[in-house]
Write an enzyme that holds these catalytic residues in place. Structure first.
Site, PDB file in Angstrom:
ATOM      1  CB  CYS A  90      59.384 -63.476  36.802  1.00 27.78           C
ATOM      2  SG  CYS A  90      59.077 -62.666  38.384  1.00 27.78           S
ATOM      3  N   GLY A 134      64.953 -60.723  35.156  1.00 32.65           N
ATOM      4  CA  GLY A 134      64.929 -60.687  36.616  1.00 32.65           C
ATOM      5  C   GLY A 134      66.304 -60.926  37.193  1.00 32.65           C
ATOM      6  CG  ASN A 180      56.670 -63.717  33.747  1.00 34.26           C
ATOM      7  OD1 ASN A 180      56.634 -62.708  34.437  1.00 34.26           O
ATOM      8  ND2 ASN A 180      56.833 -63.686  32.432  1.00 34.26           N
ATOM      9  N   GLY A 181      54.190 -63.283  36.231  1.00 31.62           N
ATOM     10  CA  GLY A 181      52.924 -62.589  36.068  1.00 31.62           C
ATOM     11  C   GLY A 181      52.469 -61.965  37.367  1.00 31.62           C
ATOM     12  CE1 TYR A 193      63.269 -50.700  30.193  1.00 32.46           C
ATOM     13  CE2 TYR A 193      62.087 -52.213  31.651  1.00 32.46           C
ATOM     14  CZ  TYR A 193      63.093 -51.285  31.435  1.00 32.46           C
ATOM     15  OH  TYR A 193      63.933 -50.946  32.448  1.00 32.46           O
ATOM     16  CB  SER A 226      64.736 -51.451  25.789  1.00 30.04           C
ATOM     17  OG  SER A 226      64.614 -50.244  26.497  1.00 30.04           O
TER      18      SER A 226
END
Lengths: 348, 348, 348, 348
Positions: free
Chosen positions: D11, D39, D114-115, D254, D295
């Site tokens: 996120c 996201g 985020n996590g 990534y 990426s």
């Protein structure tokens, strides 16, 4: 009449117990359309299928929300509840739409509430004191927290205990475990009726919803009564001794649909009788009795019957007038008002 | 009654000439909402401002289409016309929405049409024979092609020449050059009225639209008449000698709003009189007169007045029932029907 | 580069002839997604099934427009064409979306056009003089009118005659009768290629569309060539003697996707060679070659290869930056610009 | 690579403290667009203005959600946080969108996370045991409950106490009282940086968001650090002794944008170095180095530099390919795959 538009405790609820019926979401949808007059702001439904809860709620009218695609995603269901919410002025968010679905120690619970608690703020404070957080401004969240905090008593006792704490008006439909539960406050302020289908039971704010779900009316839920519907049938608990019928008179006068029966009386007949009584007590000399549509029609007919003054149409409502236009200046505002309800000048 | 739903020539038109008014798009919108009962499938408006034409049309109800944002884009306008189209079963596309706006040798032209031409196919063939292409299936496109092919005669003669070619029902509002034009077929099958505002003129299918636009009724456009409204005022041309009033009876019975006046008669009064005449000619013994809502209410009241049998409500219409649900099986279909119009069983 | 954004003649076309394939609308959709880089404003497709024409066009990206539901409505098709249109600044309406579908004396015709006619206004005047009306501002409508006015010559001659009148750039896919037709202007300004599937043929602006439709590349349509594809196979007509290849260099430099082959040359390779030639003719001393993404990447790689200066990334494009924000003041505008394309400062 | 698509803990978060700035919602929006690559499922923002909290969150891309109209409703704000959520396969609901905004005894709190907590289920059980209810399946709700239950310690201690209970990856931006708070887990698994604007401070998952908000990078938030930003400036608390940098390698490989700097290293440079090391350790004989976009580009460039093998483009990604089409049969599925990422066959 415009003040009435601001009443916030006007909603409609429905509940269906029908383990062998494939058209649960469709029937809930029918029931909510029949109750749409009780709330046009948002609508939602929650369904339990094989112990898993699904739900969907959105701003808008029932038929706008529950498209073919959305109903497809909600396919299947043993128990379901639904809710329509009134359009109030001011802030209205989808987060306040119902049913409220929460997880708690006892599993999943879904609640739909019609009414207004008078001690909601006090209970919120008390619950926050104990560490609860609130994500909405609806009373259902208070009720869900109360039930969760009493979960160790078992769901029946937890609900009864919670009902003993809340004060005010409430007609609730609840999914809890494999049970459909209906609750009505001790004063019976908001209506709740029960019907029977071939394979199950239906709860609804008004009898008009029973008809379109395909259920036959059994009886009103009594003030202070909780009914638990599950595979063993219907179980009734009276959780309040001092129930006394204190129906909200606005239900008969304004909220309910005329073809609904409530606590033994038909709404249309009640309105017509009110008109007749008015004619007896307050006779006037006039050429014609006209109604303010739609809720005033039955009373006007009653007044006309009793007084002998002919009934006629004098005000026309634009049924396609959804929202009110916001107008920059006064002259345009005055025109906009004429769009909604127009006085019908005619030479007799 | 369900057959009537399939009549394709039911629409509503409006036209406003008001060079100094800043709220043209808003007034057109009001007029179209007032005429919404004449068509719920699509709506549109075209506006001319300083010689440039803007338009917007879309599927849906007037208030859904003309949001604040869309009205903002249509701001400004000296002349405007609008149209609501009836929801017909079968194919309905936005390309068939009106007004039709086209460019031709004479400049820009916008047309809104209520009616149905009986020789449209013949005229299409003839025009195609001359190299015309058609992008829609609406009669307005035929009329626009006829006007374009007669452009060298000047716009008045071009329109008159075109009216002489078409047969059937038509009430038209047209923007052509700096003129707002209204035309009604020689039989006067579809209604068209004219009103006056402070700074201009209004044309509309029904008088109910005049009220909300802020216009006062002047008169009906006569069968076979074309009115040209511009900076010099109103100019009238009778383009057909043999005009005879052959109003569509469905206008009085079904299409029009009861509070409209048409060709000298009020719709509600006409319906009530029809009920009275029915009671005289076809008396019955009954306990009550009930109406099929909404169009049958005035006639039922008339029947009740004449016969002395009391008037009452026996059928309730769900006003929130937008579209009909498509149901997979018969039992669900039967429930869905009950949603729309419900027989109201009651103990007298 | 921002000026390029305003070029209006950039579009993508596709056409499929596949009478026995059930997935026509899906394949058209794939082809249009592959050509999406050629136009993001609007997209549309027209399909002929058993002699009946269906179409759908809308503002937006291909995948937003052609939802599962829309594709369902377009099911079935023997012949189909599709179009993506470039997002130009200024006015853009759905009425300008393509394909254009019209009825004319010869039946139905659907056209998708990539290009820009230089004599469109003159032809419009001429056609209006003859009584034609115009509902859009796209050149396809001019072409359709020309074909309609020549219908008596038969469709082949009518199209050829029309091509002889128009000047400028055009790659067309057309459905006319039971034929899929592809046309490319005598200078070959816009690209058009032909491929073969198991049961039919495909036309497309670029070879990248062939791959995803499941077709193998056969050949480019030649400048000044019309191909007619029907049950008898492919028929070719050269309608212009003096064809000379005058490809638009922007196709190779900017418009086309690098993995497309055009008129015998691969776009990526062409760009890389351009970079190599630039390095030979204009050598510079530098630490690094960086590209302006996305179209400049191949040329930068070529320059790096030829010059021996290492290639690296120095500008990052935000691929989620759809529309540009409209900002009220200068400081916010400057921030908004950084969102789209950001200079990437780095310590080597 | 497709497996990575299913990682749920990806996120982006942002936070702005700027009491005198009028463009809070616009700057949050810019920051979220810059973090959109982290996201694409949902986005949201919460703003505190004069002690009152407003928020809006929705499924979709930032620019789709935060239209001019929505930003207008969110006007004004002293402190704001925002969140973008990754599109995961399976169920994704707006109720799981962030920031989470709740009321608790201490007032209002807004959280963006985020996590991924590894002990979330255990903590949920424990909280439910104490009577908490849960309305979402996001970890933020666990964290909010922990903070609420520790409210009596004051907000700083309450947050620190809560951080000591949770295990796993978290970078949080929080509005609590008049404070903007940033927290990073003791291992520093997810990134969080701080920047300075003219009138305040900014927190963000990546430095690319600072640029477009108009902030200058100051430093990374350290693993195990909590920063409290308010009218007194920035206050830092290390709530964990044993912080050791255990950055998630996927951030560099990534997740992150190449032009971001993280914990002292630039993402592009890190990827290029990885490519160089790979070339040293695993040399191959080849004609060309091609990247899997996007990426893999930097690593491929690094490999090319180190190995001397030329870098070129061999795979083309369709940047307009939003969602994947669901295809009924295998042949169509294979074509659909080609739409997204296409191997670029070329004659060298």
């Amino acid at each position: 009449m415009f003040e009435l538009d601001k009443l916030k405790d006007e909603c409609g609820v429905v509940g269906i117990y029908a383990p062998k019926d494939d058209s649960m979401s469709q029937r809930l949808c029918f029931g909510l359309v029949a109750l749409q007059h009780r709330g046009q702001e948002s609508a939602g439904m929650a369904l339990l299928k094989d112990g898993k809860m699904k739900y969907y709620k959105e701003m808008g009218l029932v038929q706008e929300i529950f498209t073919k695609e959305v109903l497809g995603r909600l396919e299947g269901g043993d128990i379901g509840i639904g809710h329509v919410r009134y359009s109030t002025t001011g802030e209205s968010y989808v987060s306040n739409a119902q049913p409220l679905v929460v997880n708690y120690k006892g599993g999943s619970i879904a609640l739909a509430h019609n009414g207004n608690l008078v001690n909601a703020n006090m209970l919120r404070d008390e619950l926050e004191e104990q560490g609860s957080i609130f994500q909405t401004s609806i009373d259902s969240e208070v009720i869900a927290n109360l039930i969760a905090r009493n979960y160790s008593l078992g769901f029946k006792e937890a609900i009864i205990k919670s009902m003993e704490r809340i004060r005010g008006a409430y007609a609730l439909t609840i999914i809890c475990g494999d049970n459909l539960i209906g609750v009505r406050d001790p004063n019976g302020i908001r209506p709740l009726v029960m019907g029977k289908t071939e394979g199950g039971y239906v709860l609804a704010s008004e009898t008009v919803a029973l008809d379109v779900i395909g259920a036959e009316f059994i009886r009103d839920i009594a003030p202070g009564e909780m009914v638990i519907i599950n595979k063993d049938g219907v179980e009734s608990h009276m959780f309040s001794d001092n129930q006394r019928c204190a129906h909200c008179s606005f239900e008969y006068v304004y909220f309910a649909r005329p073809d609904s029966d409530m606590d033994g009386a038909n709404v249309y007949m009640t309105r017509r009788n009110a008109g007749r009584i008015l004619a007896k007590n307050h006779p006037v000399e006039a050429d014609m009795v006209i109604a303010v549509p739609d809720s005033g029609i039955a009373a006007a007919i009653g007044y006309a019957e009793e007084s002998g003054i002919p009934y006629g149409v004098g005000l026309i409502k634009n049924k396609y007038m959804g929202r009110t236009f916001i107008q920059p200046d006064q002259s345009m505002r005055e025109l906009a008002v004429r769009l909604k309800l127009k006085c019908f000048k005619r030479k007799h």
